[in-house]
Design an enzyme around this catalytic site. Structure first.
Site, mmCIF file in Angstrom:
data_model
loop_
_atom_site.group_PDB
_atom_site.id
_atom_site.type_symbol
_atom_site.label_atom_id
_atom_site.label_comp_id
_atom_site.label_asym_id
_atom_site.label_seq_id
_atom_site.Cartn_x
_atom_site.Cartn_y
_atom_site.Cartn_z
ATOM 1 N N SER A 230 0.866 -1.186 0.000
ATOM 2 C CA SER A 230 0.000 0.000 0.000
ATOM 3 C C SER A 230 0.900 1.234 0.000
ATOM 4 O O SER A 230 2.090 1.138 0.357
ATOM 5 C CB SER A 230 -0.856 -0.007 1.271
ATOM 6 O OG SER A 230 -1.525 1.213 1.449
ATOM 7 N N TYR B 120 -2.396 -1.094 10.502
ATOM 8 C CA TYR B 120 -2.351 -1.236 9.042
ATOM 9 C C TYR B 120 -0.995 -0.777 8.504
ATOM 10 O O TYR B 120 -0.360 -1.473 7.709
ATOM 11 C CB TYR B 120 -3.489 -0.409 8.432
ATOM 12 C CG TYR B 120 -3.694 -0.626 6.958
ATOM 13 C CD1 TYR B 120 -4.388 -1.736 6.478
ATOM 14 C CD2 TYR B 120 -3.204 0.287 6.026
ATOM 15 C CE1 TYR B 120 -4.587 -1.924 5.116
ATOM 16 C CE2 TYR B 120 -3.388 0.104 4.662
ATOM 17 C CZ TYR B 120 -4.089 -1.006 4.205
ATOM 18 O OH TYR B 120 -4.282 -1.201 2.847
HETATM 19 N N1 LIG Z 1 -8.862 -0.056 -1.278
HETATM 20 C C1 LIG Z 1 -7.837 0.701 -0.952
HETATM 21 O O1 LIG Z 1 -7.948 1.927 -0.816
HETATM 22 C C2 LIG Z 1 -6.483 0.053 -0.775
HETATM 23 C C3 LIG Z 1 -5.335 0.863 -0.795
HETATM 24 C C4 LIG Z 1 -4.086 0.277 -0.658
HETATM 25 C C5 LIG Z 1 -3.967 -1.102 -0.517
HETATM 26 N N2 LIG Z 1 -5.097 -1.872 -0.496
HETATM 27 C C6 LIG Z 1 -4.931 -3.319 -0.338
HETATM 28 O O2 LIG Z 1 -5.577 -3.996 -1.390
HETATM 29 C C7 LIG Z 1 -5.819 -5.348 -0.983
HETATM 30 C C8 LIG Z 1 -7.209 -5.770 -1.419
HETATM 31 O O3 LIG Z 1 -8.170 -5.082 -0.633
HETATM 32 P P1 LIG Z 1 -9.438 -4.371 -1.278
HETATM 33 O O4 LIG Z 1 -9.184 -2.922 -1.214
HETATM 34 O O5 LIG Z 1 -9.779 -5.004 -2.562
HETATM 35 O O6 LIG Z 1 -10.528 -4.678 -0.136
HETATM 36 P P2 LIG Z 1 -11.814 -5.637 -0.150
HETATM 37 O O7 LIG Z 1 -12.323 -5.617 1.241
HETATM 38 O O8 LIG Z 1 -12.732 -5.251 -1.237
HETATM 39 O O9 LIG Z 1 -11.192 -7.060 -0.487
HETATM 40 C C9 LIG Z 1 -10.422 -7.779 0.453
HETATM 41 C C10 LIG Z 1 -10.721 -9.273 0.319
HETATM 42 O O10 LIG Z 1 -9.918 -9.976 1.281
HETATM 43 C C11 LIG Z 1 -10.724 -10.994 1.868
HETATM 44 N N3 LIG Z 1 -10.223 -11.392 3.180
HETATM 45 C C12 LIG Z 1 -10.317 -10.711 4.356
HETATM 46 N N4 LIG Z 1 -9.779 -11.421 5.351
HETATM 47 C C13 LIG Z 1 -9.314 -12.580 4.807
HETATM 48 C C14 LIG Z 1 -8.639 -13.712 5.323
HETATM 49 N N5 LIG Z 1 -8.336 -13.813 6.626
HETATM 50 N N6 LIG Z 1 -8.320 -14.701 4.485
HETATM 51 C C15 LIG Z 1 -8.642 -14.641 3.178
HETATM 52 N N7 LIG Z 1 -9.279 -13.594 2.622
HETATM 53 C C16 LIG Z 1 -9.598 -12.572 3.421
HETATM 54 C C17 LIG Z 1 -12.104 -10.355 1.959
HETATM 55 O O11 LIG Z 1 -13.113 -11.316 2.150
HETATM 56 C C18 LIG Z 1 -12.188 -9.625 0.634
HETATM 57 O O12 LIG Z 1 -12.714 -10.454 -0.365
HETATM 58 C C19 LIG Z 1 -5.575 -5.379 0.530
HETATM 59 O O13 LIG Z 1 -4.320 -5.962 0.804
HETATM 60 C C20 LIG Z 1 -5.572 -3.910 0.902
HETATM 61 O O14 LIG Z 1 -4.825 -3.659 2.068
HETATM 62 C C21 LIG Z 1 -6.335 -1.330 -0.628
#
Ligand SMILES: NC(=O)c1ccc[n+]([C@@H]2O[C@H](COP(=O)([O-])OP(=O)(O)OC[C@H]3O[C@@H](n4cnc5c(N)ncnc54)[C@H](O)[C@@H]3O)[C@@H](O)[C@H]2O)c1
Length: 282
Positions: A144, A157
């Site tokens: 991130s 985080y």
């Molecule tokens: N959305 C943002 O602004 C953002 C920014 C930077 C980084 N990220 C990173 O992107 C990645 C994806 O997240 P996203 O934004 O798509 O969020 P999201 O919540 O839409 O998707 C996350 C997915 O991870 C799954 N998950 C949660 N706990 C779990 C576990 N213990 N085992 C297996 N699966 C699990 C959830 O069920 C979900 O399907 C993450 O690593 C997040 O930290 C997101």
């Protein structure tokens, strides 16, 4: 890995947000999919969208918790038994919790460290030897912008994402030392619209004790939620950039250009032994 057609993509967190878009991108390149997520319904929805976009895509899903090593090992066994290999691993599942470091509960720390850090560590530990043995592979770790620039109210985080950056860089160096044909990509996006601000929906009951947010922390959390929802770059764009990085063996992906400037400011301020916080955290 220039040629993805026919290869096997393993995507944790494939039931929502970025993981879902990665699945769509990989399928569009003719890859087979293995999805792992705690959310079975979410994965089925991803596969429905994949089938609509790229009919006939071969796929498998496993309901799993990435914080458990043995569940990642079971995912690897599924890859082997079903498709005979795992070529590109997206360590992508992630969750978030607000709060100040001293106020976050033990459950907050263990839950978020378990998913965001240990989930990636176990993915690396399980799949890297397979990729080395098969003579090719690529590991994508979703870090991130929070792996570089520390915003307030996100202690746990931020800690996990800095760790994922450290792990990714060291992994790439060690793979080079080992002469392995396994690439690494570290993805560092800023906010973009997904379900991440509703991470608690998938929080396990045995890690249910969470911080009671102060008024200031609640305001911060609202600002973060708004920033996520208003993010201009979409998960689909980020997925496309990421899969391209795999094809071009590119290590870092910073989808939001502003983050690169902030990293430069942070590095310069640190080199000057000055505080960076006032200029960077509004
Ligand atoms: N959305 C943002 O602004 C953002 C920014 C930077 C980084 N990220 C990173 O992107 C990645 C994806 O997240 P996203 O934004 O798509 O969020 P999201 O919540 O839409 O998707 C996350 C997915 O991870 C799954 N998950 C949660 N706990 C779990 C576990 N213990 N085992 C297996 N699966 C699990 C959830 O069920 C979900 O399907 C993450 O690593 C997040 O930290 C997101």
């Amino acid at each position: 890995m220039q040629q993805l057609q026919g290869k096997v993509a393993v995507i944790t967190g494939g039931g929502s947000g970025l993981g879902r878009e990665l699945a769509l991108c990989c399928a569009a390149r003719g890859m087979k999919l293995v999805l792992g997520d705690v959310d079975e319904k979410g994965m089925q929805e991803t596969l429905r969208l994949v089938e609509a976009q790229t009919p006939g895509t071969e796929s498998a899903t496993m309901r799993l918790d990435v914080s458990k090593l043995e569940q990642l090992q079971a995912l690897a066994e599924l890859c082997t038994s079903r498709f005979g290999a795992a070529h590109v691993l997206f360590n992508n599942a992630g969750v978030s919790v607000g709060g100040a470091a001293w106020e976050n509960t033990v459950d907050d720390w263990e839950w978020v460290m378990g998913v965001n850090l240990y989930g990636v560590v176990w993915g690396v530990k399980t799949f890297t030897p397979m990729m080395i043995a098969q003579g090719e592979g690529h590991i994508v770790n979703t870090a991130s912008a929070a792996g570089w620039v520390n915003g307030p109210n996100m202690s746990v985080y931020n800690v996990t994402k800095h760790s994922v950056v450290a792990l990714s860089e060291t992994l790439a160096l060690d793979l080079r030392d080992a002469g392995a044909n396994v690439g690494v990509t570290c993805l560092c996006p800023a906010f973009f619209p997904t379900g991440i601000h509703e991470s608690a929906r998938n929080r396990p009951a045995d890690k249910g004790d969470t911080v009671e947010l102060s008024e200031t922390a609640l305001k911060r959390a609202e600002l973060t939620k708004a920033a996520i929802q208003k993010g201009k770059i979409q998960a689909s764009d980020i997925a496309e950039m990421t899969v391209k990085a795999v094809e071009e063996d590119q290590f870092y992906v910073f989808p939001h250009r502003k983050i690169k400037q902030l990293i430069g400011l942070r590095a310069q301020a640190a080199a000057d032994e000055k505080t960076v916080f006032d200029s960077m955290n509004p």
